[in-house]
Structure formats: C-alpha cells, structure tokens
Design an enzyme around this catalytic site. Structure first.
Site, mmCIF file in Angstrom:
data_model
loop_
_atom_site.group_PDB
_atom_site.id
_atom_site.type_symbol
_atom_site.label_atom_id
_atom_site.label_comp_id
_atom_site.label_asym_id
_atom_site.label_seq_id
_atom_site.Cartn_x
_atom_site.Cartn_y
_atom_site.Cartn_z
ATOM 1 N N ILE A 1 4.750 -0.785 -10.920
ATOM 2 C CA ILE A 1 5.215 -0.296 -12.072
ATOM 3 C C ILE A 1 6.535 1.208 -11.121
ATOM 4 C CG2 ILE A 1 5.831 1.720 -13.989
ATOM 5 C CD1 ILE A 1 2.108 0.334 -14.279
ATOM 6 N N ARG A 2 7.956 0.767 -11.736
ATOM 7 C CA ARG A 2 8.712 1.135 -10.755
ATOM 8 C C ARG A 2 8.170 1.681 -9.098
ATOM 9 N NH1 ARG A 2 9.949 5.875 -12.058
ATOM 10 N NH2 ARG A 2 8.206 6.766 -13.390
ATOM 11 N N CYS B 1 1.991 4.708 -5.827
ATOM 12 C CA CYS B 1 3.162 5.323 -6.140
ATOM 13 C C CYS B 1 3.837 6.147 -5.905
ATOM 14 C CB CYS B 1 2.164 4.465 -7.279
ATOM 15 S SG CYS B 1 4.225 3.502 -7.626
ATOM 16 N N GLU C 1 5.519 10.410 -11.721
ATOM 17 C CA GLU C 1 7.082 10.361 -11.497
ATOM 18 C C GLU C 1 7.497 11.583 -9.971
ATOM 19 O OE1 GLU C 1 10.140 9.114 -12.485
ATOM 20 O OE2 GLU C 1 10.718 10.769 -11.205
ATOM 21 N N SER C 2 7.612 11.129 -9.133
ATOM 22 C CA SER C 2 7.392 12.095 -7.629
ATOM 23 C C SER C 2 8.425 13.168 -8.143
ATOM 24 C CB SER C 2 8.040 10.979 -6.756
ATOM 25 O OG SER C 2 9.132 10.047 -7.079
ATOM 26 N N GLU D 1 -5.415 1.738 -9.598
ATOM 27 C CA GLU D 1 -6.120 3.057 -10.587
ATOM 28 C C GLU D 1 -6.477 1.843 -11.896
ATOM 29 O OE1 GLU D 1 -3.345 4.095 -9.611
ATOM 30 O OE2 GLU D 1 -3.022 5.032 -11.325
ATOM 31 N N ARG E 1 12.728 4.510 -3.271
ATOM 32 C CA ARG E 1 11.761 5.038 -4.721
ATOM 33 C C ARG E 1 11.992 3.909 -5.371
ATOM 34 N NH1 ARG E 1 13.717 9.874 -7.806
ATOM 35 N NH2 ARG E 1 11.842 8.971 -9.415
ATOM 36 N N HIS F 1 -0.690 0.958 -8.330
ATOM 37 C CA HIS F 1 -1.297 1.708 -8.622
ATOM 38 C C HIS F 1 -2.810 1.008 -8.600
ATOM 39 C CE1 HIS F 1 1.139 4.340 -11.047
ATOM 40 N NE2 HIS F 1 1.665 3.730 -10.892
HETATM 41 N N1 GLN Z 1 9.570 5.537 -9.206
HETATM 42 C C1 GLN Z 1 8.568 6.534 -9.515
HETATM 43 C C2 GLN Z 1 8.777 7.270 -7.520
HETATM 44 O O1 GLN Z 1 9.146 7.494 -7.341
HETATM 45 C C3 GLN Z 1 7.263 5.921 -8.503
HETATM 46 C C4 GLN Z 1 6.359 5.101 -10.294
HETATM 47 C C5 GLN Z 1 4.894 5.138 -10.066
HETATM 48 O O2 GLN Z 1 3.855 6.284 -9.628
HETATM 49 N N2 GLN Z 1 4.405 4.698 -10.644
HETATM 50 O O3 GLN Z 1 8.570 8.857 -9.002
#
Ligand code: GLN
Length: 188
Positions: free
Chosen positions: A133-134, A77, A47-48, A171, A104, A169
C-alpha cells in the site's frame, strides 16, 4: 517478553493481534518511558511524515535511537522509511538505523495497492501474500544488509542482523512467519 508497537499513527492494532497470536505480550507505545519494559519495537505502516512529526512532538525520537542500540526494531512500510538512512524527502527525519536508501510510494499510489506472493529466504514452506500500500522501494542497500525477500528483483524485506524492515504490510492477513522471524532476532 513484551514487544512495543509504536502507536502514534498507522496500523498498530493489527501488529498487536499478530503478536498475541504468537503468544507474545504486545504493548502500545505512546510515551517515551514505556519503551523501558520492552524487548523489541515495531514501527508500523501509516504515514511517515506524520510518524516523524509525532516522534518529535512526544519526544520519543532519541529514546528509540538509544533503545535500538540494545534491542531489535522492526519497521513495516512507513516504519521501513523511518529506519532508513537515505531518503529524498526533507519532511521526514529518519532514525538512521539501517543502511538502506529508500524512495517513498515507489510501488504505486493508494489506488494501485496490490497483493502478491513473495518468497521468504527464512521459510520455504510456501510464499507469503504481501500487501503493498503506497509502499516504499529500497533503491540501495549497504554492505551489512541481507536481503530476505525480493519482489520483481527488488528487495522487500531486509535485515542488518539486528533490525528488520519490510516494504509491505506483513501484519495484514494471518501469516505470522515474518513476525516470528522478528521474535527470533530478539531471542538471538
Ligand atoms: N507511503 C507511506 C509513507 O511513506 C507509507 C505507506 C504505508 O505505510 N502503507 O509514509
């Protein structure tokens, strides 16, 4: 060679296991001084907003920016969000390490997470199963940026010759090719 994996929040443990699979020593970075003994740094997904806040909380932001003058950094990500220069979210202070403009969560919300094949310009043996993922979208790239992979005609892995960023991702799964590419940037 030791590679640091920023371990403030997010998916750092899986990066460590991929590095170990490649016979490279991985080290969790939780304190600024630990960067000194690393040849490269991975900023994982997560989560940035939290990663950005935590960086200031432990006082590692400037240390990473200085580190990046000498050593490659790989952002995945949320890590890619942190490497960008342009972002329309004032809660996050990016590191300004790569000339990319990012939105984002633009590949869909958590429930719309997906896996799909992407091709890698540096390895044409087979496609890479990319987990989104998001994930952030790269809206614009600067002149010094090379696109190493696209998905639906949008860049998803980019480099400026020194640093590397992936919007998914890499990894997750057992494919080590993208981490291997990062190691090559370090060895160059
Ligand atoms: N949406 C997240 C962000 O902006 C990133 C999602 C992720 O790292 N899987 O922080």
């Amino acid at each position: 060679m030791k590679i640091g994996v920023l371990a403030l929040q997010g998916d750092f443990a899986k990066h460590e296991s991929i590095l170990r699979e490649l016979n490279v020593e991985a080290m969790q970075i939780k304190y600024p001084e630990e960067l000194k003994i690393c040849s490269g740094l991975i900023i994982p997904g997560g989560e940035s907003t939290t990663i950005s806040m935590q960086m200031d909380y432990i006082g590692i932001r400037k240390k990473i920016i200085d580190f990046a003058k000498e050593h490659p950094v790989f952002g995945t990500c949320a890590g890619l969000v942190m490497l960008s220069t342009q972002l329309e979210d004032s809660r996050i202070q990016t590191l300004d390490l790569m000339d990319i403009t990012v939105s984002r969560n633009a590949w869909g919300r958590q429930v719309h997470s997906f896996v799909d094949d992407v091709s890698l310009s540096f390895s044409n043996s087979k496609p890479f199963g990319a987990v989104f993922i998001r994930a952030p979208k790269i809206d614009k790239v600067g002149n010094d940026i090379t696109v190493l992979s696209e998905y639906q005609s949008e860049p998803v892995i980019v480099t400026n010759g020194k640093h590397l960023a992936a919007s998914f991702h890499p990894e997750l799964g057992n494919d080590t090719r993208i981490h291997k590419y990062f190691l090559e940037l370090i060895n160059d």
